[in-house]
Design an enzyme around this catalytic site. Sequence first.
Site, mmCIF file in Angstrom:
data_model
loop_
_atom_site.group_PDB
_atom_site.id
_atom_site.type_symbol
_atom_site.label_atom_id
_atom_site.label_comp_id
_atom_site.label_asym_id
_atom_site.label_seq_id
_atom_site.Cartn_x
_atom_site.Cartn_y
_atom_site.Cartn_z
ATOM 1 N N LYS A 178 -4.711 -7.355 -1.245
ATOM 2 C CA LYS A 178 -3.611 -7.211 -0.297
ATOM 3 C C LYS A 178 -3.313 -5.729 -0.023
ATOM 4 C CE LYS A 178 0.754 -7.244 -1.137
ATOM 5 N NZ LYS A 178 1.177 -6.093 -0.289
ATOM 6 N N GLU B 21 -4.143 1.743 3.280
ATOM 7 C CA GLU B 21 -5.067 1.500 2.175
ATOM 8 C C GLU B 21 -6.366 0.884 2.673
ATOM 9 O OE1 GLU B 21 -2.515 -0.953 -0.100
ATOM 10 O OE2 GLU B 21 -1.456 0.702 -1.041
ATOM 11 N N GLN C 189 5.970 -5.416 10.826
ATOM 12 C CA GLN C 189 5.222 -6.186 11.834
ATOM 13 C C GLN C 189 4.671 -7.498 11.297
ATOM 14 O OE1 GLN C 189 2.699 -2.605 13.000
ATOM 15 N NE2 GLN C 189 3.063 -3.516 15.018
ATOM 16 N N GLY C 190 4.743 -7.698 9.987
ATOM 17 C CA GLY C 190 4.261 -8.947 9.415
ATOM 18 C C GLY C 190 3.028 -8.748 8.564
ATOM 19 N N ASP D 214 5.561 -7.790 -3.766
ATOM 20 C CA ASP D 214 5.325 -8.718 -4.872
ATOM 21 C C ASP D 214 5.720 -10.138 -4.482
ATOM 22 O OD1 ASP D 214 4.519 -6.585 -6.473
ATOM 23 O OD2 ASP D 214 6.543 -6.248 -7.226
ATOM 24 N N GLY E 79 19.023 -4.415 -4.120
ATOM 25 C CA GLY E 79 18.425 -4.001 -5.378
ATOM 26 C C GLY E 79 17.092 -4.645 -5.670
#
Length: 309
Positions: A185, A190, A228-229, A256, A291
């Site tokens: 992912k 990246e 943007q998704g 996460d 938070g």
Amino acid sequence: MKPVDIVTLTVNPALDKSTHFKGLVAEQKIRCAEPRYDAGGGGINVSKAIARLGGSSLAIYTSGGATGKILEDLVRAEKIDSQTIAVKSWTRESFVAVDEHTNLQYRFGFSGGKIEDNEVQSVLKAIEDQPSKYLVASGSLNEGLTTDFYQKVAQIAKNNGSRLIVDTSGEALSKIIEVGAYLIKPNVGELAKLIGVEKLEMEEVDHAAKEIIAKGGAEIVVVSLGPQGAMLVTADACEYVPAPNVAKKSTVGAGDSMVGGITWALSQGKSLKEVIRWGVACGSAATMNEGTQLFKSEDAQRLFDWVSK
């Protein structure tokens, strides 16, 4: 050990603290509200997300010192099955504070203490000894861990017949795709680095992901596109899901939560169209809470219904 559907690995967990304050002034004592404590770190957050969706997982994570003991109590409070690997270094802390005057969020994190060689071997053995359908390796690496650590985890997953889901970045991610994973992912930046280019335009993301798949780096690439998704890409399919418009309070744990939603949906045998929609729904729902709280299950369900229309 008895096989389980999902194992999550957090080699660098964190005791997350979050609070509010009114006005940031240098050299002045800043009065903060009563802090909230949460168990944090990539894999632990993924296990928490899975639990919120009604699923179960085994969370394997390191724990050290007084902060580690608090972390263990918080994981137990989440009713998550877990296996801890004792380490000498204290479990790191992270701190999130929101200025009520500006609604700006300040995030402070520590790198994590050094892990000794024998402790590294204990982590790898715990993964090797616990077969699972899905193994999620998520989060940053501690001091003392080489960038090929997750590559070793990938090889263990391959040997065990586990489907490896990875959420990390940099050199650690580059080394993983040399061995291959079931799902990675990356974000757009990246992904660009993985294929050796400076940047990618939206219309180039599909092709870039398929380039990694064609080389055996992963079977599925989920590209996080931020507000943007996200886009899910396989060798012969591409599914883009825009993020729903929600009132954002915090982005902590959104990635996460996306991985947790994806992993849970895969474990439930859902279609890839549903898988990416659950990922986007959970990631977006996490931003609705302050938070380090991740998401509420009712918010995730509502957003899943919305993005599925």
